[in-house]
Structure formats: C-alpha cells, structure tokens
Design an enzyme around this catalytic site. Structure first.
Site, PDB file in Angstrom:
ATOM      1  N   TRP A 103      -5.001   8.141  52.518  1.00  0.00           N
ATOM      2  CA  TRP A 103      -3.681   8.538  53.394  1.00  0.00           C
ATOM      3  C   TRP A 103      -4.262   7.448  54.472  1.00  0.00           C
ATOM      4  CZ3 TRP A 103       0.077  11.047  51.359  1.00  0.00           C
ATOM      5  CH2 TRP A 103      -0.328  12.274  50.380  1.00  0.00           C
ATOM      6  N   ASP A 173      -4.494  11.863  62.532  1.00  0.00           N
ATOM      7  CA  ASP A 173      -3.730  12.444  61.379  1.00  0.00           C
ATOM      8  C   ASP A 173      -4.373  13.719  60.955  1.00  0.00           C
ATOM      9  OD1 ASP A 173      -2.604  13.483  59.483  1.00  0.00           O
ATOM     10  OD2 ASP A 173      -2.214  11.703  57.482  1.00  0.00           O
ATOM     11  N   LYS A 197       0.510  22.476  55.687  1.00  0.00           N
ATOM     12  CA  LYS A 197      -0.752  23.139  54.964  1.00  0.00           C
ATOM     13  C   LYS A 197      -1.168  24.493  56.219  1.00  0.00           C
ATOM     14  CE  LYS A 197      -1.396  19.353  53.373  1.00  0.00           C
ATOM     15  NZ  LYS A 197      -1.497  18.425  52.240  1.00  0.00           N
TER      16      LYS A 197
END
Length: 362
Positions: A103, A173, A197
């Site tokens: 990511w 993030d 999540k």
C-alpha cells in the site's frame, strides 16, 4: 441462535453482530419514518442527524481537536493516494514516503504523478518483515509531508509508535488499524482510512485533516478532489454513501458501549496473543512472517513450513467453518485478520484448530 462463520477476512471484514442486528431491524422502517435509510434524502433532517452523530462520535472516541476537520469521502484509501499529493504537494516541493509494503508502494507511485516524492526508508530488502527503526528515517526539513502506512495487511506488520516529524505534517494511512487503540491525533497532519476493516462496510473513507493544511492546499484541481470542497460542505457536497455512514456511526456507538478504545485495544491484544502464542509454541511447524517487534495486532501472517501441509491446512480450516485465512495472492501463506469485530472466541477456535492440526501431522 444465528450460526456465524469464523470470519478472518482482510476486508471487507467482520462487523459487530449487534450492529448488524440493529441495522436489520431498522432496514425497512428507520425509526418510524416508513423508509429505509437508503431511501431518504441526504439533505433531510433525519439523515443529517445521523451524519452529524457519526462525526461527533468519531471526535469523542479519538479526542479529535477542534483544529481538525472530519470528512466522509468516497473512492477508498486508494483515491487518497492521489488526492494527498494533488492537494498538498506544491510545485518544487518534495514529500517523503516510508515504504513498508504494497500500500505504501501504491501511494508512492501515485504521488510521482503530481510531484517529487522520495523514499525515506524501506524494508523491502527484508521482504517487508519489519517496520523501519526511527534511526533509519531521515527526512528533509522542507518536505511538504511525510507519509506512512500504519498497519500492513499483506505482510502483517504494524507501527506501534510513530516517528516525530516536528513541523512537517505526518500523514498516515490507518485503513486497517484505525480505532483499534487510542492515539494522539494532534501528532498527525492527516489520518485517512477506508471503513471496511474496523469502521463499517466498504464505501466510506474517513479523513481527519488539520485545517491549516487545507488553507494552504493547491486550488487549481478538480472540485470533487479538493479537501476544501468537502470541508466547506460538511461532506455533503454531493450524495454521500448514506447507508455506510449510518453503519459507521453504529460501529462507533458499539465501540463506546464496549468501553471505548482502551477496552478495544486490550481485547485486540488478547485475541492476537492466543494465535501468536500458538505459532511461537509450535516448534517451527508454523512460522510467522513478521519479526516479533513489528507484529501486527490486526493481521497475523504465517506459513505452515511444509508446503503440501499448508495446502491441506487451508482446505481443512475452510471446511471447519473458518473464512478468509488464505494469505494475500502476492505472498501466499496464511493470514488471520483479527479486526475489532472479530470475537475472542473465533481466535481461540482458530488456535485450537491449529494445535490439533499440528498434533495430527507432526
């Protein structure tokens, strides 16, 4: 009693049963309105109250200072990879990226389209098994911002403390560990996270951003991609993901009812420990990917050392009612995602399965 799978999916992931049951009751006739939340206007008073309650709950749980905006956006964290440099990276400036997995690599790739990012530190040479030490992190005093990914779902590593970047905004993030523990929001210039999540269903992206960064942001960019557009309109410039925001608010309420972030953090530590202990006590039958000091409490990545047995393990564990234990396609192996809504009972059941599988095949 509803039979529920042992859901260890990496995202979209498990949601609290209490929240799902409440949403089920309110789905067709939301609080006497005769409509579903999905049918009503986002400009109406009913949804506006839901929207503002969700923001208030997030501010309370995270103790978010007044100098920060809380935005509910769309496009996932992946759109933020572009929006951040588009808004905050000015011509001639650099931004530092700390590389800890896929990511952060994707975020860095997008930033290169808008400016001159550079890699401050990386653990790629170690197959992203660990988080960089603070000594490895050297940045420039003129950087527009420093970016990192707090938890790495694919490799199972997590930052347990964050570097002090001084006057340079730290942008993080937090898609896969937001609201899993208390943090000091004031240490960050911006936090962003996809909801799927720990916060609710997919479709909502939370952005917590310092107001002074918005005041200095680039203006010659498309309207919908300006943070200021959404800040000035309370995230209601266009039609938001109304059901997702409703669910996010209910998940935040569930966290409050569970005792807040301190209680959630303790529960997450207990859940992860029962699985990590099984790995560590297996005499090498199971091997974790992440180094001990960098282990994630959200994504537990491991291998069965015998490749054929690993295939058998994944087949049998699925047949036993466990969902989502295959590792990411890019790295293989096994992964148990133990987000907030995954109950301790599921983690204990997985531990018991792993112990019994080892007993039968040792």
């Amino acid at each position: 009693m509803i039979k529920r799978a042992y859901n260890f999916s990496a995202g979209p992931s498990a949601l609290p049963l209490e929240v799902l049951e409440k949403a089920q009751k309110e789905l067709v006739n939301f609080r006497g309105t005769g409509m579903s939340i999905m049918e009503m206007s986002h400009r109406g008073a009913t949804f506006e109250n839901i929207h503002n309650e969700a923001i208030s709950r997030m501010r309370k749980l995270f103790s978010i200072p007044d100098q920060y905006e809380v935005l509910f956006l769309q496009g996932g964290a992946s759109l933020q990879f572009s929006m951040i440099p588009m808004n905050l990276l000015k011509e001639g400036q650099q931004a530092g990226y700390i590389m800890t997995g896929s990511w952060s690599e994707k975020a860095f790739k997008e930033a290169k389209l808008f400016g001159e990012p550079y890699q401050i530190a990386t653990t790629k040479e170690n197959k992203y098994r660990n988080i960089p030490t603070f000594e490895d992190i050297q940045f420039n005093s003129e950087d527009a911002y420093i970016h990192l990914t707090s938890n790495n779902t694919i490799y199972g590593t997590q930052w347990h403390s964050f570097p002090d970047t001084g006057e340079i905004p730290l942008i993080v993030d937090m898609s896969s560990d937001i609201m899993s523990k208390p943090i000091d929001v004031s240490k960050f210039g911006m936090i962003y996270a996809g909801a799927q999540k720990n916060l609710g269903p997919s479709g909502v992206t939370v952005v917590i951003v310092r107001k002074d960064l918005l005041e200095k942001a680039n203006t010659e960019i498309p309207t919908m991609l300006k943070y200021s557009t959404h800040a000035e309109n309370n995230s209601l410039y266009n039609t938001p993901p109304t059901f997702g925001i409703y669910m996010l608010g209910e998940v935040l309420n569930w966290i409050e009812e569970k005792g807040g972030l301190e209680a959630i953090a303790k529960h997450n530590e207990e859940k992860a420990k029962v699985i990590y202990d099984t790995i560590d006590n297996s005499n090498g039958f199971y091997v974790g990917h992440a180094t001990t000091e960098s282990r994630s409490l959200m994504n537990i990545t491991f291998r069965v050392t015998d490749e054929e047995l690993e295939k058998q393990f994944l087949t049998e564990v699925k047949e036993a009612g466990f969902v989502g234990l295959n590792g990411h396609r890019s790295v293989g192996g096994c992964r148990a995602s133990t987000y907030n809504a995954v109950p301790f009972e599921a983690c204990k059941a997985l531990s018991d399965f792993m112990i019994e599988f080892q007993r039968k095949h040792s």
